[in-house]
Motif scaffolding. Structure first.
Motif, PDB file in Angstrom:
ATOM      1  N   VAL A 338       0.837  -1.205   0.000  1.00 37.07           N
ATOM      2  CA  VAL A 338       0.000   0.000   0.000  1.00 37.07           C
ATOM      3  C   VAL A 338       0.871   1.254   0.000  1.00 37.07           C
ATOM      4  O   VAL A 338       0.654   2.184  -0.787  1.00 37.07           O
ATOM      5  CB  VAL A 338      -0.947  -0.011   1.218  1.00 37.07           C
ATOM      6  N   GLU A 339       1.871   1.299   0.892  1.00 34.35           N
ATOM      7  CA  GLU A 339       2.717   2.489   0.981  1.00 34.35           C
ATOM      8  C   GLU A 339       3.593   2.665  -0.261  1.00 34.35           C
ATOM      9  O   GLU A 339       3.979   3.786  -0.587  1.00 34.35           O
ATOM     10  CB  GLU A 339       3.579   2.414   2.241  1.00 34.35           C
ATOM     11  N   ALA A 340       3.893   1.564  -0.945  1.00 31.08           N
ATOM     12  CA  ALA A 340       4.717   1.649  -2.161  1.00 31.08           C
ATOM     13  C   ALA A 340       3.877   1.964  -3.393  1.00 31.08           C
ATOM     14  O   ALA A 340       4.419   2.198  -4.472  1.00 31.08           O
ATOM     15  CB  ALA A 340       5.472   0.344  -2.376  1.00 31.08           C
ATOM     16  N   GLY A 341       2.558   1.966  -3.230  1.00 35.13           N
ATOM     17  CA  GLY A 341       1.682   2.252  -4.368  1.00 35.13           C
ATOM     18  C   GLY A 341       1.523   1.069  -5.299  1.00 35.13           C
ATOM     19  O   GLY A 341       1.261   1.235  -6.492  1.00 35.13           O
ATOM     20  N   LEU A 453      12.203  -1.485   2.793  1.00 34.61           N
ATOM     21  CA  LEU A 453      11.372  -2.445   2.057  1.00 34.61           C
ATOM     22  C   LEU A 453      10.424  -1.718   1.117  1.00 34.61           C
ATOM     23  O   LEU A 453      10.294  -2.086  -0.063  1.00 34.61           O
ATOM     24  CB  LEU A 453      10.591  -3.317   3.041  1.00 34.61           C
ATOM     25  N   VAL A 454       9.764  -0.678   1.612  1.00 34.91           N
ATOM     26  CA  VAL A 454       8.844   0.099   0.782  1.00 34.91           C
ATOM     27  C   VAL A 454       9.593   0.728  -0.396  1.00 34.91           C
ATOM     28  O   VAL A 454       9.133   0.690  -1.541  1.00 34.91           O
ATOM     29  CB  VAL A 454       8.140   1.188   1.617  1.00 34.91           C
ATOM     30  N   GLY A 455      10.763   1.297  -0.113  1.00 28.76           N
ATOM     31  CA  GLY A 455      11.547   1.911  -1.189  1.00 28.76           C
ATOM     32  C   GLY A 455      11.974   0.911  -2.242  1.00 28.76           C
ATOM     33  O   GLY A 455      11.950   1.202  -3.445  1.00 28.76           O
ATOM     34  N   ASP A 456      12.347  -0.299  -1.821  1.00 26.23           N
ATOM     35  CA  ASP A 456      12.765  -1.329  -2.780  1.00 26.23           C
ATOM     36  C   ASP A 456      11.572  -1.803  -3.621  1.00 26.23           C
ATOM     37  O   ASP A 456      11.724  -2.085  -4.819  1.00 26.23           O
ATOM     38  CB  ASP A 456      13.392  -2.506  -2.045  1.00 26.23           C
ATOM     39  N   LEU A 457      10.396  -1.881  -3.013  1.00 29.48           N
ATOM     40  CA  LEU A 457       9.197  -2.235  -3.777  1.00 29.48           C
ATOM     41  C   LEU A 457       8.855  -1.143  -4.783  1.00 29.48           C
ATOM     42  O   LEU A 457       8.456  -1.432  -5.920  1.00 29.48           O
ATOM     43  CB  LEU A 457       8.028  -2.461  -2.817  1.00 29.48           C
ATOM     44  N   GLN A 458       9.007   0.116  -4.375  1.00 26.61           N
ATOM     45  CA  GLN A 458       8.771   1.230  -5.316  1.00 26.61           C
ATOM     46  C   GLN A 458       9.766   1.139  -6.482  1.00 26.61           C
ATOM     47  O   GLN A 458       9.392   1.403  -7.642  1.00 26.61           O
ATOM     48  CB  GLN A 458       8.920   2.557  -4.586  1.00 26.61           C
TER      49      GLN A 458
END
Length: 462
Positions: A338-341, A453-458
């Motif tokens: 969710v946070e990574a869009g 983790l969120v940044g890597d998913l983005q």
């Protein structure tokens, strides 16, 4: 002031930040172009003026990123790096998490290009023995790199071929290892590359012996080993012959079970898709995990998924439900999506091992890291999934998944967030497993890992 290396750029960037010099007031160049540093604001920022010490906190991720990008061939890399540094130190602390930002996107593309070039150099350099006036055996290789990566890759060769006296020649630079230190020199054109010798024949014999026709993927081979590298790779002369003989060799290997013992290969249909793989995996008995686990937990997601998430193994809740990432780690992963869009319904999620490995603690079943034998036995299922999906990006959650796809030498703490080329995908990224984040006690570290983790998913959807 010349800026040829990352260290020189970093020192100059510190000087500029200390004087509060904005990016639009400075222009970096290369030695062969215009003066290396033009102060467009005239004498206002005289480089001979005393430097006022300024303390700027810069994210470690940026320093690692910039150090790699510094080897890119684009002459604008220095300006791009300084502009990003300025923004990070002037109110945009979390800029690197915004992978859709033009500057950040370009930096990560450059990093990916350099990393891929280093990977190809490590894979494609071939040494040849050359004549020597003394009793020392000397070896030389010539390689055409896309970027100025020799200083980035040379330490690898000094470790791998520590006992050899060797030289690597590239169009931009050369390096020699004398058993104790690396010495750099000017570049060498292709026509000065060494001729073949007996070592070339030895290498061709070795390549033919390790060639596995059951694993060959011609399209992937040509994409990852472009023909422009072939002139300096003696084994490429064997490829047409080996490919022609591959079908017969595969049949012979299957009859002898050569290389397939104690793996899931024999359970995989000869012609398959995700649906048939799921059915076949339910009956897998390649390792002992199937005896205790409730059921096989196969991957789930659309057949046209562009992004594949690979974890280590199912947990207790996954084992009971028959679906991956439905327990606590899965819920945290959903929050990160969710946070990574990211739309979770568009992503395929799976694990390197398809059965739950655990130890009993009374009424509780506690996670137990699968053994190397169990990981090896289950690997064909993951490979078949990736072959059926052909994703654009694979995100490995945790060290186990990363080592399955990127090799046992992969270290998550050192290489998290970097893009790699794997056998199954041109963009493979490793990041923290949500379970590792949940086990972290320190709140600050836990939040930092989740943010990464969120940044890597983005990055995976950039």
């Amino acid at each position: 002031m010349n800026v040829e290396t990352f260290e020189e750029w970093r020192n100059e960037a510190r000087r500029l930040l200390a004087r509060n010099v904005a990016p639009d007031a400075v222009s970096f160049g290369s030695v062969s172009e215009q003066p290396l540093l033009d102060m467009l604001a005239g004498g206002e920022h005289d480089t001979d003026a005393p430097i006022e010490t300024a303390s700027h906190s810069v994210p470690k991720e940026f320093l690692q990123l910039a150090e790699t990008v510094a080897y890119h061939r684009d002459p604008q890399r220095w300006n791009l790096m300084y502009r990003t540094l300025w923004r990070l130190t002037h109110g945009e602390r979390h800029l690197l998490n915004i992978t859709t930002d033009d500057d950040v996107y370009q930096l990560y593309r450059m990093q990916k290009s350099v990393s891929r070039d280093v990977h190809k150099m490590k894979a494609f350099v071939r040494f040849r023995k050359v004549a020597s006036e003394d009793d020392v055996e000397r070896f030389v290789a010539w390689h055409r790199s896309d970027h100025r990566i020799l200083r980035l890759a040379a330490p690898f060769f000094s470790r791998r071929f520590k006992a050899m006296h060797w030289t690597i020649l590239t169009p931009n630079e050369s390096v020699t290892w004398d058993h104790s230190e690396l010495t750099y020199g000017p570049g060498v054109p292709a026509n000065d590359a060494p001729d073949g010798d007996a070592l070339e024949e030895l290498w061709k014999t070795y390549y033919a012996s390790i060639f596995n026709p059951a694993r060959i993927k011609v399209e992937t081979m040509r994409r990852e080993m472009p023909t422009r590298y072939w002139p300096t790779m003696p084994e490429t002369k064997l490829i047409p012959e080996l490919l022609a003989a591959a079908p017969q060799r595969v049949e012979e290997m299957i009859e002898r079970h050569e290389g397939f013992a104690e793996t899931a290969v024999k359970y995989i249909p000869s012609e398959f898709n995700l649906a048939s793989l799921r059915v076949a995996a339910a009956g897998c008995r390649a390792c002992d995990l199937c005896e205790r686990a409730t059921q096989t937990v196969f991957g789930i997601g659309p057949a046209d998924a562009k992004v594949v998430i690979v974890g280590e193994q199912p947990g207790d809740e996954e084992d009971l439900a028959g679906q991956p990432f439905v327990g606590p780690a899965g819920r945290l992963l959903g929050q990160a999506f969710v946070e990574a869009g990211m739309d979770r319904s568009s992503v395929y999620v799976t694990n390197a091992v398809k059965h739950f490995s655990f130890v009993d603690r009374g009424k509780r079943r506690l996670h137990k890291k699968p053994s190397a034998k169990e990981i090896f036995a289950c690997r064909p299922w993951l490979e078949a999934e990736l072959l059926a999906l052909r994703p654009e990006v694979v995100v490995c959650l945790g060290a186990t998944a990363a080592q399955v796809l990127l090799g046992r030498d992969f270290r998550l703490t050192d290489q998290r967030g970097r893009e790699h080329v794997s056998d199954w995908c041109p963009r493979t990224i490793a990041t923290w497993h949500p379970a590792a984040i949940l086990r972290t006690v320190d709140p600050a570290r836990k939040q930092e890992m989740f943010t990464q983790l969120v940044g890597d998913l983005q990055q995976s959807i950039a």
